[in-house]
Design a protein around this motif. Sequence first.
Motif, PDB file in Angstrom:
ATOM      1  N   GLU A 154       0.897  -1.081   0.049  1.00 35.79           N
ATOM      2  CA  GLU A 154       0.035   0.110   0.024  1.00 35.79           C
ATOM      3  C   GLU A 154       0.912   1.192  -0.103  1.00 35.79           C
ATOM      4  O   GLU A 154       2.169   1.147   0.643  1.00 35.79           O
ATOM      5  CB  GLU A 154      -0.891   0.092   1.098  1.00 35.79           C
ATOM      6  N   ILE A 155       0.379   2.258  -0.597  1.00 32.94           N
ATOM      7  CA  ILE A 155       1.224   3.559  -0.701  1.00 32.94           C
ATOM      8  C   ILE A 155       1.145   4.030   0.799  1.00 32.94           C
ATOM      9  O   ILE A 155       0.395   4.464   1.490  1.00 32.94           O
ATOM     10  CB  ILE A 155       0.459   4.714  -1.513  1.00 32.94           C
ATOM     11  N   ASN A 156       2.380   4.458   1.381  1.00 33.43           N
ATOM     12  CA  ASN A 156       2.533   4.711   2.712  1.00 33.43           C
ATOM     13  C   ASN A 156       3.225   6.114   2.741  1.00 33.43           C
ATOM     14  O   ASN A 156       3.867   6.648   3.554  1.00 33.43           O
ATOM     15  CB  ASN A 156       3.293   3.917   3.411  1.00 33.43           C
ATOM     16  N   ILE A 157       3.140   6.768   1.301  1.00 34.70           N
ATOM     17  CA  ILE A 157       3.589   8.148   1.109  1.00 34.70           C
ATOM     18  C   ILE A 157       2.833   8.886   0.471  1.00 34.70           C
ATOM     19  O   ILE A 157       1.993   8.469   0.109  1.00 34.70           O
ATOM     20  CB  ILE A 157       5.121   8.025   0.398  1.00 34.70           C
ATOM     21  N   GLN A 158       2.796  10.345   0.780  1.00 32.49           N
ATOM     22  CA  GLN A 158       1.997  11.203   0.220  1.00 32.49           C
ATOM     23  C   GLN A 158       2.363  11.372  -1.445  1.00 32.49           C
ATOM     24  O   GLN A 158       3.640  11.912  -1.790  1.00 32.49           O
ATOM     25  CB  GLN A 158       2.019  12.429   0.725  1.00 32.49           C
ATOM     26  N   VAL A 159       1.544  11.068  -2.228  1.00 32.21           N
ATOM     27  CA  VAL A 159       1.644  11.157  -3.727  1.00 32.21           C
ATOM     28  C   VAL A 159       0.660  12.193  -4.232  1.00 32.21           C
ATOM     29  O   VAL A 159      -0.382  11.883  -4.162  1.00 32.21           O
ATOM     30  CB  VAL A 159       1.938   9.830  -4.538  1.00 32.21           C
ATOM     31  N   ALA A 160       1.214  13.191  -5.177  1.00 31.64           N
ATOM     32  CA  ALA A 160       0.331  14.046  -5.871  1.00 31.64           C
ATOM     33  C   ALA A 160       0.582  13.689  -7.189  1.00 31.64           C
ATOM     34  O   ALA A 160       1.417  13.642  -7.806  1.00 31.64           O
ATOM     35  CB  ALA A 160       0.600  15.325  -5.526  1.00 31.64           C
TER      36      ALA A 160
END
Length: 174
Positions: free
Chosen positions: A3-9
Motif C-alpha cells: 500500500e502507498i505509505n507516502i503522500q503522492v500528488a
Amino acid sequence: MTEINIQVALRTGNLDDAEAVFEIQKEVISENEFMISVIEEFNETTEQQRSWIQTILENERETIIVAESKGKVIGLIVFRSENTKRLAHTGHFFIMIKKDYREMGIGKLLITELLNWAKQNPLIEKVSLGVLSTNHRAISLYKSIGFIEEGRKIKEVKFSEELYVDDILMYKLV
C-alpha cells in the motif's frame, strides 16, 4: 503490492519537470531490464526534454502526467497520439517510476489518472501500450485495470544472441 505509505500528488507535467523527467528516463533505461532502448542510445539533453514536453503540451491529444512526493518527481506517464487522421482516435503510453517508489501503487494511480484524462478527451477512444513479455508485474497491473492483449510481436526484442523477448500489445477502449 505494498500500500502507498507516502503522500503522492499527480499533476500535468510542465517544462520545469524536464530535468527530473530526464533523470528518471536515464535511471530506468540504465536498469536494462524492461526497456527496448539501452542507455548508450539515450543521448538526449535536458533542453531536448523541454522541447519534447512542449510538443506534448501543445497537442490536445497528448499528455504527460507526473507523480510527486515531497515536491520531487518520482514517476511519469506519457500518452502520445497518432498523427494520421484514421488513427487520431488512438494513442499509446509509457510509464516510468523511480526504483525506490515501485510496488507502492503509484503505477496504478498514474494509469488510472491517464484513463480518466482519456475518457474526458472527446478525441481519444483507445489507449494502447506495448510491454515486454518478461515484465510480469506490469502485465498483471495492466490486466487488473482492464487492458486486453490484442497481439504479440514474437521475438521482437533481442537482448543477447540467446535471449529474445516478445512485445505484447495491449489496449483499453475508453
